[in-house]
Design a protein around this motif. Sequence first.
Motif, PDB file in Angstrom:
ATOM      1  N   GLU A  34       0.822  -1.204   0.000  1.00 23.47           N
ATOM      2  CA  GLU A  34       0.000   0.000   0.000  1.00 23.47           C
ATOM      3  C   GLU A  34       0.861   1.261   0.000  1.00 23.47           C
ATOM      4  N   ARG A  35       1.975   1.243   0.757  1.00 23.78           N
ATOM      5  CA  ARG A  35       2.844   2.419   0.793  1.00 23.78           C
ATOM      6  C   ARG A  35       3.621   2.562  -0.520  1.00 23.78           C
ATOM      7  N   VAL A  36       4.085   1.431  -1.060  1.00 23.00           N
ATOM      8  CA  VAL A  36       4.763   1.483  -2.364  1.00 23.00           C
ATOM      9  C   VAL A  36       3.830   2.084  -3.406  1.00 23.00           C
ATOM     10  N   SER A  37       2.588   1.621  -3.412  1.00 19.47           N
ATOM     11  CA  SER A  37       1.613   2.134  -4.368  1.00 19.47           C
ATOM     12  C   SER A  37       1.358   3.619  -4.159  1.00 19.47           C
ATOM     13  N   GLN A  38       1.226   4.029  -2.901  1.00 16.10           N
ATOM     14  CA  GLN A  38       0.973   5.442  -2.612  1.00 16.10           C
ATOM     15  C   GLN A  38       2.103   6.333  -3.104  1.00 16.10           C
ATOM     16  N   LEU A  39       3.331   5.979  -2.756  1.00  9.50           N
ATOM     17  CA  LEU A  39       4.474   6.807  -3.128  1.00  9.50           C
ATOM     18  C   LEU A  39       4.676   6.829  -4.643  1.00  9.50           C
ATOM     19  N   ALA A  40       4.622   5.638  -5.258  1.00 12.98           N
ATOM     20  CA  ALA A  40       4.834   5.574  -6.701  1.00 12.98           C
ATOM     21  C   ALA A  40       3.741   6.331  -7.456  1.00 12.98           C
ATOM     22  N   THR A  41       2.510   6.172  -7.009  1.00 16.92           N
ATOM     23  CA  THR A  41       1.400   6.849  -7.682  1.00 16.92           C
ATOM     24  C   THR A  41       1.539   8.364  -7.578  1.00 16.92           C
ATOM     25  N   GLU A  42       1.922   8.863  -6.413  1.00 16.82           N
ATOM     26  CA  GLU A  42       2.031  10.314  -6.239  1.00 16.82           C
ATOM     27  C   GLU A  42       3.194  10.889  -7.047  1.00 16.82           C
ATOM     28  N   VAL A  43       4.305  10.148  -7.142  1.00 16.72           N
ATOM     29  CA  VAL A  43       5.418  10.618  -7.964  1.00 16.72           C
ATOM     30  C   VAL A  43       5.014  10.665  -9.434  1.00 16.72           C
ATOM     31  N   ILE A  44       4.398   9.587  -9.908  1.00 16.72           N
ATOM     32  CA  ILE A  44       3.982   9.534 -11.313  1.00 16.72           C
ATOM     33  C   ILE A  44       2.933  10.606 -11.601  1.00 16.72           C
ATOM     34  N   THR A  45       1.989  10.796 -10.673  1.00 15.06           N
ATOM     35  CA  THR A  45       0.967  11.830 -10.852  1.00 15.06           C
ATOM     36  C   THR A  45       1.587  13.219 -10.907  1.00 15.06           C
ATOM     37  N   ALA A  46       2.615  13.457 -10.090  1.00 14.78           N
ATOM     38  CA  ALA A  46       3.297  14.755 -10.118  1.00 14.78           C
ATOM     39  C   ALA A  46       3.951  14.991 -11.478  1.00 14.78           C
ATOM     40  N   VAL A  47       4.527  13.942 -12.059  1.00 11.38           N
ATOM     41  CA  VAL A  47       5.112  14.063 -13.402  1.00 11.38           C
ATOM     42  C   VAL A  47       4.021  14.372 -14.417  1.00 11.38           C
ATOM     43  N   HIS A  48       2.885  13.670 -14.315  1.00 11.59           N
ATOM     44  CA  HIS A  48       1.768  13.942 -15.223  1.00 11.59           C
ATOM     45  C   HIS A  48       1.338  15.413 -15.133  1.00 11.59           C
ATOM     46  N   ASP A  49       1.295  15.933 -13.916  1.00 10.16           N
ATOM     47  CA  ASP A  49       0.879  17.320 -13.710  1.00 10.16           C
ATOM     48  C   ASP A  49       1.837  18.289 -14.396  1.00 10.16           C
ATOM     49  N   VAL A  50       3.154  18.014 -14.299  1.00  7.91           N
ATOM     50  CA  VAL A  50       4.140  18.865 -14.973  1.00  7.91           C
ATOM     51  C   VAL A  50       3.938  18.817 -16.483  1.00  7.91           C
ATOM     52  N   VAL A  51       3.717  17.620 -17.027  1.00  6.59           N
ATOM     53  CA  VAL A  51       3.509  17.468 -18.473  1.00  6.59           C
ATOM     54  C   VAL A  51       2.303  18.292 -18.922  1.00  6.59           C
ATOM     55  N   ARG A  52       1.200  18.198 -18.168  1.00  8.32           N
ATOM     56  CA  ARG A  52      -0.022  18.910 -18.563  1.00  8.32           C
ATOM     57  C   ARG A  52       0.129  20.423 -18.410  1.00  8.32           C
ATOM     58  N   ARG A  53       0.681  20.861 -17.278  1.00 13.24           N
ATOM     59  CA  ARG A  53       0.779  22.299 -17.022  1.00 13.24           C
ATOM     60  C   ARG A  53       1.700  23.000 -18.004  1.00 13.24           C
ATOM     61  N   HIS A  54       2.760  22.304 -18.419  1.00 10.04           N
ATOM     62  CA  HIS A  54       3.749  22.936 -19.293  1.00 10.04           C
ATOM     63  C   HIS A  54       3.676  22.437 -20.737  1.00 10.04           C
ATOM     64  N   LYS A  55       2.661  21.609 -21.027  1.00  5.49           N
ATOM     65  CA  LYS A  55       2.436  21.125 -22.393  1.00  5.49           C
ATOM     66  C   LYS A  55       3.742  20.591 -23.011  1.00  5.49           C
ATOM     67  N   LEU A  56       4.272  19.562 -22.363  1.00 11.39           N
ATOM     68  CA  LEU A  56       5.530  18.958 -22.806  1.00 11.39           C
ATOM     69  C   LEU A  56       5.422  18.483 -24.251  1.00 11.39           C
ATOM     70  N   THR A  57       6.408  18.824 -25.074  1.00 12.58           N
ATOM     71  CA  THR A  57       6.419  18.370 -26.460  1.00 12.58           C
ATOM     72  C   THR A  57       7.048  16.986 -26.551  1.00 12.58           C
ATOM     73  N   TYR A  58       6.835  16.313 -27.698  1.00 18.41           N
ATOM     74  CA  TYR A  58       7.471  15.009 -27.890  1.00 18.41           C
ATOM     75  C   TYR A  58       8.984  15.144 -27.980  1.00 18.41           C
ATOM     76  N   GLU A  59       9.469  16.254 -28.539  1.00 19.32           N
ATOM     77  CA  GLU A  59      10.916  16.464 -28.598  1.00 19.32           C
ATOM     78  C   GLU A  59      11.497  16.561 -27.187  1.00 19.32           C
ATOM     79  N   GLU A  60      10.794  17.271 -26.299  1.00 24.84           N
ATOM     80  CA  GLU A  60      11.259  17.377 -24.912  1.00 24.84           C
ATOM     81  C   GLU A  60      11.150  16.044 -24.187  1.00 24.84           C
ATOM     82  N   TYR A  61      10.090  15.302 -24.477  1.00 25.09           N
ATOM     83  CA  TYR A  61       9.903  13.984 -23.878  1.00 25.09           C
ATOM     84  C   TYR A  61      11.025  13.028 -24.292  1.00 25.09           C
ATOM     85  N   ASP A  62      11.365  13.043 -25.581  1.00 26.68           N
ATOM     86  CA  ASP A  62      12.445  12.175 -26.057  1.00 26.68           C
ATOM     87  C   ASP A  62      13.791  12.599 -25.472  1.00 26.68           C
ATOM     88  N   ALA A  63      13.993  13.907 -25.321  1.00 27.32           N
ATOM     89  CA  ALA A  63      15.225  14.380 -24.693  1.00 27.32           C
ATOM     90  C   ALA A  63      15.304  13.892 -23.250  1.00 27.32           C
TER      91      ALA A  63
END
Length: 284
Positions: A34-63
């Motif tokens: 449960e703790r592994v899931s909580q921590l991993a989910t929150e880290v991944i969700t934080a990355v998703h939030d950065v991608v959405r807020r800053h509209k990450l391009t595929y070029e930036e993603y590949d970099a």
Amino acid sequence: MTTSEFDAKAAESGAGATAAFLSKQAPVADTPPERVSQLATEVITAVHDVVRRHKLTYEEYDALKAWLINVGQDGEWPLFLDVWVEHVVEEVNNAHHKGNKGTIEGPYYVPGAPDLGSRGTLPMRADEAGTPLVFSGRVSDLDGNALPGAKVEIWHADAHGFYSQYAPGLPEWNLRGVVTADDNGDFEITTVRPAPYQIPTDGACGKLIAAAGWHAWRPAHLHLKVSAPGKDLLTAQLYFPGDPHIGDDIASAVKPELMLDPKPAEDGVGETVVYDFALDPETV
């Protein structure tokens, strides 16, 4: 061809740091799913939030993907995590301490350094560069009672900013040692003043620093681990006033409580510093 510390390469240093970490680190087998899931989910969700807020391009993603692969190839995950993440981990884990403040360990600790008694000189080259420095202090509990037998491990960079075992040409235990507090809790270490240094910049972490327009400097510091039976281990770095990067250390590890106050030595050769340690009871 002989090599010297000035031939140090980020990939070699990173590989050494990775090997040292893997040799001492066992997986945390009892972490609940449960703790592994909580921590991993929150880290991944934080990355998703950065991608959405800053509209990450595929070029930036590949970099990003290429850079992450590069970090692993250079063995620089210990460096990356210790520079940009560890100071927060240290903060939350030691918030309860009433004794001395600590800070990050960093990637260059090596266990098993030579034992020097209660007063000793760190191993160094006959022509070791740097201002002579005598560092002394006392180890006690929170009530001021001496802790005889307390161990004070110390390691630091040389006057050119390089660490033994992480740069070629340096003796194995150069500027690394362990002193044991005497019956009064006192210890004394003779060494040389270390230099400020840049973290390795020819590897993946250096590429991030350059791309972001950051600097790579750490202020000069002494690394210490102070331990005694029944007490929490204290890991600290002690800093020198006047260093230009006290206020913007790339590793965010400087705290006001960790500043030294060097004085000219009485014999006119080098400096002396006094810094005492009060250790907290071991956390149950």
